[in-house]
Design a protein around this motif. Structure first.
Motif, PDB file in Angstrom:
ATOM      1  N   ARG A 117       0.827  -1.072  -0.155  1.00 38.75           N
ATOM      2  CA  ARG A 117      -0.050  -0.007   0.071  1.00 38.75           C
ATOM      3  C   ARG A 117       0.837   1.103  -0.031  1.00 38.75           C
ATOM      4  NH1 ARG A 117      -2.990  -1.788   3.426  1.00 38.75           N
ATOM      5  NH2 ARG A 117      -4.813  -2.228   2.203  1.00 38.75           N
ATOM      6  N   LYS A 118       1.927   1.335   0.717  1.00 40.52           N
ATOM      7  CA  LYS A 118       2.775   2.329   0.898  1.00 40.52           C
ATOM      8  C   LYS A 118       3.310   2.468  -0.573  1.00 40.52           C
ATOM      9  CE  LYS A 118       7.521   3.500   3.000  1.00 40.52           C
ATOM     10  NZ  LYS A 118       8.377   3.248   3.840  1.00 40.52           N
ATOM     11  N   GLN A 119       3.879   1.460  -1.281  1.00 38.94           N
ATOM     12  CA  GLN A 119       4.485   1.591  -2.557  1.00 38.94           C
ATOM     13  C   GLN A 119       3.710   2.088  -3.535  1.00 38.94           C
ATOM     14  OE1 GLN A 119       7.852   1.913  -2.872  1.00 38.94           O
ATOM     15  NE2 GLN A 119       7.939   1.009  -0.840  1.00 38.94           N
ATOM     16  N   ALA A 120       2.239   1.654  -3.527  1.00 40.76           N
ATOM     17  CA  ALA A 120       1.368   2.245  -4.241  1.00 40.76           C
ATOM     18  C   ALA A 120       0.988   3.738  -4.156  1.00 40.76           C
ATOM     19  CB  ALA A 120       0.030   1.622  -4.183  1.00 40.76           C
ATOM     20  N   GLN A 132      -6.528   4.993   0.838  1.00 48.04           N
ATOM     21  CA  GLN A 132      -6.851   6.430   0.997  1.00 48.04           C
ATOM     22  C   GLN A 132      -5.953   7.134   2.040  1.00 48.04           C
ATOM     23  OE1 GLN A 132      -7.749   8.993  -1.242  1.00 48.04           O
ATOM     24  NE2 GLN A 132      -7.945   7.304  -2.868  1.00 48.04           N
ATOM     25  N   ALA A 133      -6.232   6.262   3.107  1.00 50.48           N
ATOM     26  CA  ALA A 133      -5.697   6.853   4.390  1.00 50.48           C
ATOM     27  C   ALA A 133      -4.100   6.645   4.581  1.00 50.48           C
ATOM     28  CB  ALA A 133      -6.037   5.744   5.535  1.00 50.48           C
ATOM     29  N   ASP A 134      -3.531   5.845   3.736  1.00 52.43           N
ATOM     30  CA  ASP A 134      -2.001   5.882   3.451  1.00 52.43           C
ATOM     31  C   ASP A 134      -1.601   6.638   2.632  1.00 52.43           C
ATOM     32  OD1 ASP A 134       0.492   3.608   3.600  1.00 52.43           O
ATOM     33  OD2 ASP A 134       0.456   4.829   1.789  1.00 52.43           O
ATOM     34  N   LEU A 135      -2.319   7.202   1.619  1.00 47.13           N
ATOM     35  CA  LEU A 135      -2.018   8.130   0.583  1.00 47.13           C
ATOM     36  C   LEU A 135      -1.968   9.478   1.323  1.00 47.13           C
ATOM     37  CD1 LEU A 135      -1.206   9.027  -2.122  1.00 47.13           C
ATOM     38  CD2 LEU A 135      -3.772   8.902  -2.795  1.00 47.13           C
ATOM     39  N   ILE A 136      -3.202   9.894   2.069  1.00 45.18           N
ATOM     40  CA  ILE A 136      -3.353  11.313   2.674  1.00 45.18           C
ATOM     41  C   ILE A 136      -2.170  11.564   3.654  1.00 45.18           C
ATOM     42  CG2 ILE A 136      -4.847  10.660   4.709  1.00 45.18           C
ATOM     43  CD1 ILE A 136      -5.298  13.506   2.023  1.00 45.18           C
ATOM     44  N   TYR A 137      -1.838  10.390   4.337  1.00 45.40           N
ATOM     45  CA  TYR A 137      -0.632  10.424   5.450  1.00 45.40           C
ATOM     46  C   TYR A 137       0.536  10.945   4.916  1.00 45.40           C
ATOM     47  CZ  TYR A 137       2.698   8.117   8.526  1.00 45.40           C
ATOM     48  OH  TYR A 137       3.831   7.794   9.314  1.00 45.40           O
ATOM     49  N   ARG A 138       0.972  10.520   3.612  1.00 44.84           N
ATOM     50  CA  ARG A 138       1.921  11.056   2.792  1.00 44.84           C
ATOM     51  C   ARG A 138       1.846  12.331   2.172  1.00 44.84           C
ATOM     52  NH1 ARG A 138       4.607   6.577   3.747  1.00 44.84           N
ATOM     53  NH2 ARG A 138       3.034   4.737   4.329  1.00 44.84           N
ATOM     54  N   TYR A 139       0.430  12.793   1.560  1.00 49.25           N
ATOM     55  CA  TYR A 139       0.385  13.983   1.382  1.00 49.25           C
ATOM     56  C   TYR A 139       0.604  15.092   2.489  1.00 49.25           C
ATOM     57  CZ  TYR A 139      -1.913  12.827  -3.212  1.00 49.25           C
ATOM     58  OH  TYR A 139      -2.217  12.459  -4.657  1.00 49.25           O
ATOM     59  N   HIS A 140      -0.142  14.605   3.585  1.00 50.19           N
ATOM     60  CA  HIS A 140       0.039  15.429   4.671  1.00 50.19           C
ATOM     61  C   HIS A 140       1.695  15.610   5.090  1.00 50.19           C
ATOM     62  CE1 HIS A 140      -1.787  16.750   8.708  1.00 50.19           C
ATOM     63  NE2 HIS A 140      -1.299  17.815   8.188  1.00 50.19           N
ATOM     64  N   TRP A 141       2.405  14.607   5.020  1.00 49.80           N
ATOM     65  CA  TRP A 141       3.959  14.753   5.451  1.00 49.80           C
ATOM     66  C   TRP A 141       4.482  15.900   4.500  1.00 49.80           C
ATOM     67  CZ3 TRP A 141       8.194  14.693   2.641  1.00 49.80           C
ATOM     68  CH2 TRP A 141       9.269  14.901   3.332  1.00 49.80           C
ATOM     69  N   ALA A 142       4.124  15.819   3.257  1.00 48.45           N
ATOM     70  CA  ALA A 142       4.641  16.746   2.073  1.00 48.45           C
ATOM     71  C   ALA A 142       4.487  18.210   2.482  1.00 48.45           C
ATOM     72  CB  ALA A 142       4.274  16.318   0.819  1.00 48.45           C
ATOM     73  N   THR A 143       3.058  18.379   2.651  1.00 45.06           N
ATOM     74  CA  THR A 143       2.662  19.875   3.268  1.00 45.06           C
ATOM     75  C   THR A 143       3.158  20.213   4.622  1.00 45.06           C
ATOM     76  OG1 THR A 143       0.498  19.013   3.969  1.00 45.06           O
ATOM     77  CG2 THR A 143       0.645  19.794   1.618  1.00 45.06           C
ATOM     78  N   PRO A 159       6.670   5.578   8.116  1.00 41.74           N
ATOM     79  CA  PRO A 159       6.165   4.440   8.162  1.00 41.74           C
ATOM     80  C   PRO A 159       4.855   4.001   7.470  1.00 41.74           C
ATOM     81  CG  PRO A 159       6.371   5.427  10.329  1.00 41.74           C
ATOM     82  CD  PRO A 159       6.491   6.515   9.476  1.00 41.74           C
ATOM     83  N   VAL A 160       4.498   2.508   7.295  1.00 45.62           N
ATOM     84  CA  VAL A 160       3.299   2.035   6.932  1.00 45.62           C
ATOM     85  C   VAL A 160       2.242   2.488   8.020  1.00 45.62           C
ATOM     86  CG1 VAL A 160       4.477   0.387   5.608  1.00 45.62           C
ATOM     87  CG2 VAL A 160       3.784   0.058   7.856  1.00 45.62           C
ATOM     88  N   ILE A 161       0.946   2.339   7.430  1.00 46.36           N
ATOM     89  CA  ILE A 161      -0.025   2.413   8.374  1.00 46.36           C
ATOM     90  C   ILE A 161      -0.708   1.069   8.642  1.00 46.36           C
ATOM     91  CG2 ILE A 161      -0.575   4.626   7.368  1.00 46.36           C
ATOM     92  CD1 ILE A 161      -3.249   3.255   6.108  1.00 46.36           C
ATOM     93  N   GLU A 162      -1.856   1.131   9.317  1.00 48.51           N
ATOM     94  CA  GLU A 162      -2.327  -0.267   9.900  1.00 48.51           C
ATOM     95  C   GLU A 162      -2.720  -1.160   8.770  1.00 48.51           C
ATOM     96  OE1 GLU A 162      -2.499   2.616  12.877  1.00 48.51           O
ATOM     97  OE2 GLU A 162      -3.248   2.935  10.772  1.00 48.51           O
ATOM     98  N   ASP A 163      -2.447  -2.528   9.074  1.00 51.91           N
ATOM     99  CA  ASP A 163      -2.885  -3.525   8.461  1.00 51.91           C
ATOM    100  C   ASP A 163      -4.796  -3.492   8.215  1.00 51.91           C
ATOM    101  OD1 ASP A 163      -3.781  -6.792   8.024  1.00 51.91           O
ATOM    102  OD2 ASP A 163      -1.997  -6.022   6.608  1.00 51.91           O
ATOM    103  N   ALA A 164      -5.288  -4.176   7.285  1.00 51.12           N
ATOM    104  CA  ALA A 164      -6.663  -4.267   7.402  1.00 51.12           C
ATOM    105  C   ALA A 164      -7.019  -5.245   8.480  1.00 51.12           C
ATOM    106  CB  ALA A 164      -7.248  -5.209   6.037  1.00 51.12           C
ATOM    107  N   SER A 165      -6.210  -6.042   9.285  1.00 60.81           N
ATOM    108  CA  SER A 165      -6.814  -6.682  10.380  1.00 60.81           C
ATOM    109  C   SER A 165      -6.774  -5.896  11.674  1.00 60.81           C
ATOM    110  CB  SER A 165      -5.663  -7.982  10.628  1.00 60.81           C
ATOM    111  OG  SER A 165      -4.329  -7.504  10.729  1.00 60.81           O
ATOM    112  N   GLU A 166      -5.973  -4.892  11.483  1.00 56.93           N
ATOM    113  CA  GLU A 166      -5.949  -3.916  12.578  1.00 56.93           C
ATOM    114  C   GLU A 166      -6.979  -2.589  12.698  1.00 56.93           C
ATOM    115  OE1 GLU A 166      -1.290  -4.101  13.535  1.00 56.93           O
ATOM    116  OE2 GLU A 166      -1.823  -3.207  11.666  1.00 56.93           O
ATOM    117  N   ALA A 167      -7.515  -2.293  11.412  1.00 58.24           N
ATOM    118  CA  ALA A 167      -8.335  -1.496  11.296  1.00 58.24           C
ATOM    119  C   ALA A 167      -9.638  -1.797  12.096  1.00 58.24           C
ATOM    120  CB  ALA A 167      -8.302  -1.082  10.057  1.00 58.24           C
ATOM    121  N   ARG A 168     -10.307  -0.639  12.397  1.00 58.38           N
ATOM    122  CA  ARG A 168     -11.635  -0.757  12.688  1.00 58.38           C
ATOM    123  C   ARG A 168     -12.574  -0.833  11.571  1.00 58.38           C
ATOM    124  NH1 ARG A 168     -14.143   3.343  16.942  1.00 58.38           N
ATOM    125  NH2 ARG A 168     -12.427   2.298  18.298  1.00 58.38           N
ATOM    126  N   VAL A 169     -13.516  -1.466  11.363  1.00 62.45           N
ATOM    127  CA  VAL A 169     -14.460  -1.360  10.156  1.00 62.45           C
ATOM    128  C   VAL A 169     -15.826  -0.873  10.913  1.00 62.45           C
ATOM    129  CG1 VAL A 169     -15.616  -2.514   8.398  1.00 62.45           C
ATOM    130  CG2 VAL A 169     -13.564  -3.459   9.183  1.00 62.45           C
TER     131      VAL A 169
END
Length: 220
Positions: free
Chosen positions: A7-10, A166-177, A27-37
């Motif tokens: 997910r991070k590489q994507a 999307q959570a992973d992507l926005i995390y990396r956008y936010h780092w940049a800004t 870092p990477v974010i949570e795995d699907a098994s760790e996320a709350r649905v």
């Protein structure tokens, strides 16, 4: 199903496509098994309560929040069965408390609300975060429906994998800004930091990283 590293590489590939700076060691974010649905109903209640409060905040900002207007919002909340769904800061808006900072903060929640609509399958995509949302469309998504049950007929909850992407992507956008801000530079590649902050907050709420809708953790 992607691993967190996949997910991070994507996400990095998307950043590269738009010329957005990034760091490999974020870092990477949570795995699907760790996320709350979260359930579709929980997300929908949060989204509609948020939207109605945003409208009240704009009325307060414009000096139009009269007792009759306040009563109107109470009737709208009751119509959608959301009287018990408000956060502390949302109640502050309805009670006429707080000041300009609190009102302005609430109006920016449009971007978080839009993200919830996307998670519910009502908005087709979260586009590149370089501009604010279409406020008219944001309102119509709810107010075209007379009650909560009618709104729920339009909901098609997205898979947790899509939300994590999307959570992973926005995390990396936010780092940049944030990195740009800390180093005295403008946000790179046309990104809008205000939009990113609210989208990041909503996505973290969606995956259960933070339950505090009013004051979310958007660390990078």
């Amino acid at each position: 199903m992607k691993t967190p590293e996949q997910r991070k590489q994507a996400s990095i590939a998307i950043l590269q496509e738009h010329g957005v700076p990034y760091i490999d060691w974020l870092p990477v974010i949570e795995d699907a098994s760790e996320a709350r649905v979260r359930s579709a109903e929980e997300i929908a209640r949060r989204a509609i309560a948020c939207l109605i409060t945003i409208q009240a905040a704009f009325d307060r900002y414009n000096g139009e929040y009269t007792p009759s207007v306040a009563d109107k919002y109470q009737h709208i909340l009751a119509r959608y069965q959301l009287n018990d769904a408000l956060t502390a800061e949302e109640n502050t808006i309805y009670n006429g408390a707080g000041g300009e900072a609190e009102i302005t903060k609430m109006t920016w929640k449009y971007e978080a609300y839009w993200t919830l609509l996307w998670a519910l399958g009502i908005i087709p995509e979260l586009d590149y975060p370089a501009h604010t949302i279409d406020c008219e469309a944001a309102c119509q998504a709810v107010f075209d429906h007379q009650d909560f049950a009618s709104f729920m007929t339009t909901v098609r909850l997205r898979p947790i994998e899509d939300i994590l992407d999307q959570a992973d992507l926005i995390y990396r956008y936010h780092w940049a800004t944030r990195d740009a801000y800390l180093n005295g530079r403008e946000a790179p590649a046309g990104l809008d930091d205000d939009v990113i902050v609210e989208r990041h907050a909503a996505l973290n709420w969606l995956i259960g990283v933070d339950d505090d809708w009013d004051n979310p953790d958007t660390s990078t």
